[in-house]
Design an enzyme around this catalytic site. Structure first.
Site, PDB file in Angstrom:
ATOM      1  N   LYS A 252       0.916  -1.216  -0.219  1.00 59.19           N
ATOM      2  CA  LYS A 252      -0.066   0.240  -0.075  1.00 59.19           C
ATOM      3  C   LYS A 252       0.983   1.277   0.034  1.00 59.19           C
ATOM      4  CE  LYS A 252      -4.218   1.514   2.326  1.00 59.19           C
ATOM      5  NZ  LYS A 252      -5.139   1.860   0.958  1.00 59.19           N
TER       6      LYS A 252
HETATM    7  N1  PMP Z   1      -7.866  -2.046  -2.930  1.00 55.10           N
HETATM    8  C1  PMP Z   1      -7.144  -0.874  -2.899  1.00 55.10           C
HETATM    9  C2  PMP Z   1      -6.216  -0.591  -4.152  1.00 55.10           C
HETATM   10  C3  PMP Z   1      -7.427  -0.104  -1.803  1.00 55.10           C
HETATM   11  O1  PMP Z   1      -6.718   1.160  -1.679  1.00 55.10           O
HETATM   12  C4  PMP Z   1      -8.157  -0.443  -0.748  1.00 55.10           C
HETATM   13  C5  PMP Z   1      -8.173   0.341   0.379  1.00 55.10           C
HETATM   14  N2  PMP Z   1      -8.734   1.730   0.173  1.00 55.10           N
HETATM   15  C6  PMP Z   1      -8.710  -1.876  -0.695  1.00 55.10           C
HETATM   16  C7  PMP Z   1      -8.514  -2.589  -1.900  1.00 55.10           C
HETATM   17  C8  PMP Z   1      -9.745  -2.117   0.496  1.00 55.10           C
HETATM   18  O2  PMP Z   1      -8.571  -2.404   1.552  1.00 55.10           O
HETATM   19  P1  PMP Z   1      -9.123  -2.338   3.121  1.00 55.10           P
HETATM   20  O3  PMP Z   1     -10.284  -3.180   3.314  1.00 55.10           O
HETATM   21  O4  PMP Z   1      -7.855  -2.830   3.821  1.00 55.10           O
HETATM   22  O5  PMP Z   1      -9.362  -0.981   3.302  1.00 55.10           O
END
Ligand code: PMP
Length: 311
Positions: free
Chosen positions: A171
């Site tokens: 991320k």
């Molecule tokens: N995919 C991407 C590209 C993201 O940025 C996010 C988070 N906003 C998610 C999936 C979902 O992840 P999470 O459930 O950990 O927020």
């Protein structure tokens, strides 16, 4: 705009500015005011998008899946060879302190690790100390009616960046791949875009993971489709669905599988669980929110509002 709409808009903006004037941001070991929370123009986070981050929710004062988010943050840092300035348990305390200092029972937390201040060259190891930022703010949500009616999405023309180039499991502060796909969505007057990987398989959306339901079977693309390992996705797969007697299978998916699905839904920290009623010109199921999505969404909301698990 009607008089009452004007009044409520100005009330909202004055309460927002009230909050921002007393907002406290944790910056490199200190809680400072929003006005004081500044980073150097020489930080490689700004110069090169070099760093990583997390988005976390607070429900009723409980920080949902804090441990999982911190573990993912430190894994992201490791994968980009960034040495965090603080051990995980210190950062965990910093997150708790920042939530408390801002006095919001329901909030969104942004934790950022920057590469730190360096020279104008790329060399990441010339940045002696990674920067650490914790922001606690109000949550920006999709409009409530989209949860009842479902939302329309498109398929981005631009593929998700291949794992070999920059694994979407990191991320990172490099979100331009997602941002440009989001611009495609905005140009098409929708809020999300499905992204395919360079082999043509469904990966995820610009800020959400994706699930499909067909004949009662729930599935989601596997990690090797090139996705962020979503915390909400894992919660749905391993806790929420099993508690409801449902199973989720990870399997490679083509766009045709989504078009043929009875239901499609997205998961994410900000979005929670939201149904998709159309992908471009293809209606999904009966064009509303299907029963499995509805059950999961309600169970999710009940669970996090009564007992948001922190681990
Ligand atoms: N995919 C991407 C590209 C993201 O940025 C996010 C988070 N906003 C998610 C999936 C979902 O992840 P999470 O459930 O950990 O927020």
């Amino acid at each position: 705009m009607s008089a009452s709409a004007t009044t409520s808009a100005s009330t909202a903006s004055s309460s927002e500015s009230d909050f921002s004037s007393r907002q406290r941001i944790w910056l490199d070991g200190e809680l400072v005011s929003r006005a004081e929370a500044k980073v150097s123009v020489y930080d490689h986070a700004l110069l090169y998008g070099d760093g990583c981050f997390e988005g976390i929710r607070v429900y009723n004062g409980r920080i949902f899946k804090l441990r999982s988010h911190l573990e993912r943050l430190y894994r992201s840092a490791d994968l980009i060879r960034l040495a965090p300035a603080y051990p995980m348990r210190d950062l965990e305390q910093a997150v708790r302190d920042t939530v408390e200092a801002n006095g919001l029972a329901d909030a969104y937390i942004r934790v950022v690790l920057t590469r730190g201040v360096g020279t104008l060259g790329l060399h990441p190891f010339k940045c002696p100390r990674s920067g650490t930022i914790v922001i606690v703010d109000a949550i920006q949500l999709y409009p409530e009616e989209l949860y009842r009616e479902g939302m329309k999405v498109i398929v981005a023309k631009r593929p998700r960046i291949p794992m070999q180039c920059l694994d979407p499991a990191v991320k990172s502060l490099n979100y331009l791949n997602n941002i440009l796909a989001k611009v495609e969505a905005i140009d098409a007057e929708v809020l999300e875009a499905i992204m395919l990987n360079t082999d043509g398989f469904v990966s995820e959306c610009t800020g959400d993971n994706i699930f499909a339901v067909r004949d009662g079977h729930i599935s989601t693309p596997p990690e090797d489709a090139g996705i962020l390992h979503g915390i909400t996705r894992a919660f749905v797969m391993h806790e929420l669905a099993p508690a409801l007697g449902m199973r989720v299978e990870q399997r490679p998916m083509r766009l045709e599988d989504l078009y043929a699905a009875d239901e499609v839904f997205l998961t994410g920290t900000a979005a929670e669980i939201i149904g998709v009623n159309a992908i471009g010109d293809h209606a999904i199921g009966n064009g509303g929110v299907g029963p499995i999505t509805d059950t999961l969404e309600k169970a999710f909301r009940d669970r996090v509002r009564t007992d948001a698990p922190e681990d």
